[in-house]
Structure formats: C-alpha cells, structure tokens
Design a protein around this motif. Structure first.
Motif, PDB file in Angstrom:
ATOM      1  N   GLN A   2     102.329 -24.829 -19.160  1.00  0.00           N
ATOM      2  CA  GLN A   2     102.908 -25.625 -18.069  1.00  0.00           C
ATOM      3  C   GLN A   2     102.511 -24.973 -16.735  1.00  0.00           C
ATOM      4  N   PRO A   3     101.241 -25.098 -16.339  1.00  0.00           N
ATOM      5  CA  PRO A   3     100.765 -24.376 -15.153  1.00  0.00           C
ATOM      6  C   PRO A   3     101.425 -24.807 -13.851  1.00  0.00           C
ATOM      7  N   ALA A   4     101.998 -26.006 -13.808  1.00  0.00           N
ATOM      8  CA  ALA A   4     102.634 -26.474 -12.570  1.00  0.00           C
ATOM      9  C   ALA A   4     104.107 -26.102 -12.484  1.00  0.00           C
ATOM     10  N   ALA A   5     104.661 -25.559 -13.555  1.00  0.00           N
ATOM     11  CA  ALA A   5     106.091 -25.222 -13.552  1.00  0.00           C
ATOM     12  C   ALA A   5     106.397 -24.194 -12.466  1.00  0.00           C
ATOM     13  N   GLU A   6     107.555 -24.345 -11.857  1.00  0.00           N
ATOM     14  CA  GLU A   6     107.983 -23.429 -10.802  1.00  0.00           C
ATOM     15  C   GLU A   6     109.040 -22.463 -11.340  1.00  0.00           C
ATOM     16  N   LEU A   7     109.063 -21.267 -10.786  1.00  0.00           N
ATOM     17  CA  LEU A   7     110.126 -20.309 -11.071  1.00  0.00           C
ATOM     18  C   LEU A   7     110.996 -20.182  -9.832  1.00  0.00           C
ATOM     19  N   TRP A   8     112.288 -20.426 -10.000  1.00  0.00           N
ATOM     20  CA  TRP A   8     113.244 -20.300  -8.905  1.00  0.00           C
ATOM     21  C   TRP A   8     114.152 -19.107  -9.195  1.00  0.00           C
ATOM     22  N   LEU A   9     114.155 -18.139  -8.289  1.00  0.00           N
ATOM     23  CA  LEU A   9     115.063 -16.997  -8.380  1.00  0.00           C
ATOM     24  C   LEU A   9     116.237 -17.296  -7.456  1.00  0.00           C
ATOM     25  N   VAL A  10     117.361 -17.657  -8.051  1.00  0.00           N
ATOM     26  CA  VAL A  10     118.507 -18.168  -7.300  1.00  0.00           C
ATOM     27  C   VAL A  10     119.594 -17.096  -7.247  1.00  0.00           C
ATOM     28  N   GLY A  11     119.868 -16.595  -6.063  1.00  0.00           N
ATOM     29  CA  GLY A  11     120.905 -15.581  -5.921  1.00  0.00           C
ATOM     30  C   GLY A  11     120.851 -14.925  -4.560  1.00  0.00           C
ATOM     31  N   SER A  12     121.956 -14.328  -4.180  1.00  0.00           N
ATOM     32  CA  SER A  12     122.057 -13.712  -2.856  1.00  0.00           C
ATOM     33  C   SER A  12     121.466 -12.311  -2.843  1.00  0.00           C
ATOM     34  N   ASN A  13     121.107 -11.864  -1.660  1.00  0.00           N
ATOM     35  CA  ASN A  13     120.647 -10.496  -1.385  1.00  0.00           C
ATOM     36  C   ASN A  13     119.421 -10.058  -2.185  1.00  0.00           C
TER      37      ASN A  13
END
Length: 447
Positions: free
Chosen positions: A298-309
């Motif tokens: 899935q080369p178009a898949a995005e990684l979202w790192l969701v969190g503060s600081n």
C-alpha cells in the motif's frame, strides 16, 4: 391555602428525575447516619487537563465518586497557583484542599532537601518522585494537619507514593483504598531494559528492590484497585482476593460515539502522548519498521502520529510526505475516526491502554501486540487483531486495509465490546458502588 402533607397528591408534580435522585440519595446515605459519606481523594495528579491517561482516570473517578460521596480533593500546587488550582477543582469536588508545594524549597533549604532526597533514593531503591510526594508534598505531617478539622468515611489514594500517610488516616479509624493505576515495578523494569550499558544482574536487583517496596506499600491499605484482570490476579495473590477491587479504564460512550469513516488515501495511525520515551520508541518503530512493510503493498498509505508533545526526532519524520505528525489536537475524535487502522505495538505487560478503548468506541480497528492488551479482556476480532513482530503487525494491518468487509466487522465488534465492558457505569460507576457497599458493611460489622 393549607400546606400539602407529605405523600399528598401534590408530590406527583415533581419530575421522575427528581424522585429518582431522591431514591438514589436515600440508598447512598443508608448506613451513614442519613448523610452522604465523605471521601478524601489524595493525589498529586490533577484531573485537568485531560491529556494523559492518569488525568483522565482521576477525572472520571471524581465524576463517579460525587454521585455517591461528598468529595474532598487533597493535592499540592506551586504557591503562586494554589488559588487557581483550587478554583478549577470546584468543578470536580465538594471541597478542594490545595497545599502549597514545598519542593524543592528556597535558599539553603533547597540543596539540603535535594541531598536528603538523593540519600532516600539510594537507601530505598525508589524513585525521586517517591520522596517528593511521600516525604515532602503529601507527607504524614501535612496530611495530619488536613485531618485536624475534617471528618472522612474513607480515603482514596491515587498511586502509592504517599502510602506512609495511610497511618494518619488509620489513627482516626478511616479506611484507605489505593488506586494502583498500574503495577509500577513492571513499568520500571521496562524502563531499565533500555539501559543496555547497565549489567543485567544490576537491573534485576534494582527491579526486585523496587518490587518489594511497592508491594509493602500495598499492604498498608485496606483495599487496592487493579486496572486490568492480570494485575487483579497478581494483586490478589500478593494480598488476598477480598482486598482487591477491579476497575478498568472506561469511557463516556456519549463523548466517544461510533463514527468510523476511514479516509482516502488510507490512513494508518499511532495514537498516544508522544512526550514519553516509551511512546517515542513505539512511534519510531511504526514509522521505521512496520510501515515499510505496509508500503510494499500500500505505497500511498499514510502514517499519522497522533499525540501531544512530539519531540524533534518524531517531527523530522514528516520530511516523508506520507507521515503526518499532529502534535496536540483539540478534537482528536474527529481525526481518529478517519483512520483505517491504528497500530499499538506496545511492549511490556502492565497498566491499561485506555487509547485502545477510545479507538474501539469510535469503531476504529486496532492491530496490537499481546502485551498491549494483556488483561483487558479483548479477544482477536473484538475490534482488534493481535500479532507479533514488525512483519506480523504489518500483515495484520494489511488484512484490514485490503478487506473492507473484515474491517467493518472488526469495527462493529469493537464498539460492542466497549459497550459491554468499558462504559462509564461498568467501570467507575461500579467501583464507587462497590466501595460504598464495602464501607457500609464494615460499619455494620463494627456496630
């Protein structure tokens, strides 16, 4: 016009809500002299802002406690913030007792206090926070002063750092309950594993010293609260079964409605406070080891790192346009609902992954290690898929990304499981009912 007598038809004008509230109040006050029992909550953790799991747990605990108790919150704050903290606490309790912080002190007192703290750490094998909270901020002497003019039916301690102060309550016949939050010696062991320069035998010795001290602290309390089933089992074996309450992390289902709506291109996420070392390591693992396996298919898949600081080493990952590092998000629910799957490759069997419960409540499928969901009563297919190793976790995520029917079924099953086990009433509400019942029974036996 004559007044209506009690029980006359005039009473029917009151709402069913009011009458129900009266019945609940009568049930709560029964056995406590017709008044609501008084609960002292002793905590160095504030119920705001709710950006951490521990603050969230304290917030919900207070919310549930006020339905059955008159609550006094005993805490500390910097001297110039005591009034503001006290003002904000009024939303959460009936009385706030905000002690001015004594740490580290002023003038020559500060280095002396730090020196005593270092000696305490060396002698006991505990952490500096144990000294600061237990011997300085919430010491027996300070809490004795709190009790001079106040009466309580029970004291609830958040974490065991101030356990030496239990004797002050015991001297006045006040039973004490400990919310463990998690078994801290296990998290300490995990922290020490990262110190590869320290010999293994020395790490084991340090953990064993800490474990003995922690379990000694548990024994000072009349009851303890375990946060997951495995920790409940361990605490019951260490103490005895009748001394352990079970209360996992819960959520308000109205605040976390089922609303999964995965976006395109597909989004894979890691969700958690990104200021801590463990979460930073886990987020890096997602970006550097798991996602490359997913990108093969899935080369178009995005990684979202969701969190503060998030620290700079995580922010730098956004140089790859497929990686998004959000920082603090005001309405995180609206963002999370767009994720196709969330990774939770946690290592270490302790505590409770409250973020997983929030995700499942929204309907977002999760892929987790066995460690991440240990003791949470979640089985594969109930909103999660369990896998090990970077390749295994990537394959489990790809199964959900590639099979829409499987993803929908996993999503719906996760929400059902949260409704069964982790809603507010099944967690915090039940805990307060059990504590009230235990206190009432103890009073009846004593009488």
């Amino acid at each position: 016009m004559a007044e209506r007598a009690a029980g006359s038809p005039g009473r029917s004008r009151r709402s069913w809500k009011d009458m129900g509230a009266e019945r609940r109040t009568a049930a709560v006050t029964e056995g406590f002299g017709g008044t609501r029992p008084r609960l002292a909550v002793v905590s160095s953790v504030l119920p705001f802002p709710r950006t951490s799991g521990q603050a969230q747990r304290v917030h919900y605990t207070l919310q549930a406690a006020r339905e059955r108790f008159e609550v006094a919150y005993v805490t500390v704050a910097p001297k110039d913030q005591t009034d503001e903290v006290s003002r904000r606490l009024r939303e959460f309790c009936d009385e706030s007792v905000v002690l001015p912080s004594l740490w580290p002190g002023q003038g020559r007192e500060a280095p002396l206090r730090r020196l005593r703290g270092a000696a305490y750490v060396a002698r006991t094998g505990l952490k500096p926070s144990n000294y600061v909270i237990g011997r300085v901020e919430l010491s027996p002497e300070r809490l004795r002063g709190v009790l001079e003019t106040r009466r309580f039916d029970c004291a609830l301690f958040e974490y065991w750092h101030a356990s030496e102060s239990v004797r002050v309550f015991r001297d006045k016949g006040i039973p004490c309950v400990l919310d463990m939050h998690n078994i801290l010696w296990r998290s300490y062991a995990r922290q020490l594993e990262a110190l590869r320069m320290v010999p293994a035998w020395l790490r084991r010795w340090a953990v064993e010293r800490y474990r003995r001290r922690e379990e000694e602290a548990w024994r000072r309390f009349d009851r303890v609260i375990a946060i997951n089933r495995e920790e409940e089992r361990y605490a019951a074996e260490t103490l005895q079964p009748g001394r352990v309450f079970y209360a996992p992390m819960g959520v308000e289902l109205r605040a976390w409605p089922y609303s999964w709506a995965p976006a395109e291109p597909k989004r894979v996420a890691y969700y958690g406070g990104l200021g801590g070392a463990q979460n930073v390591r886990t987020a890096l693992r997602c970006a550097q080891a798991i996602m490359p396996e997913i990108w093969k298919s899935q080369p178009a898949a995005e990684l979202w790192l969701v969190g503060s600081n998030p620290p700079e080493e995580l922010r730098r990952l956004a140089a790859d346009s497929r990686i998004k590092v959000t920082g603090f998000v005001e309405n995180v629910r609206e963002l999370l609902r767009t994720m196709s799957v969330v990774l939770c490759p946690w290592s270490g069997r302790y505590g409770f992954r409250s973020r997983v419960v929030e995700l499942l409540a929204l309907g977002v499928p999760a892929v987790a290690t066995a460690d991440a969901v240990d003791g949470m009563e979640l089985e594969p297919g109930q909103g999660i898929r369990v896998a090990e190793g970077d390749v295994g976790l990537a394959r489990a995520a790809l199964e959900l990304l590639d099979d829409a029917r499987l993803a929908r079924a996993t999503s719906a099953a996760g929400r059902r499981r949260v409704e069964e086990l982790f809603d507010f009433d099944h967690t915090y509400g039940r805990l307060m009912r059990e504590i009230t019942s235990w206190l009432r029974t103890a009073k009846e036996v004593a009488a």
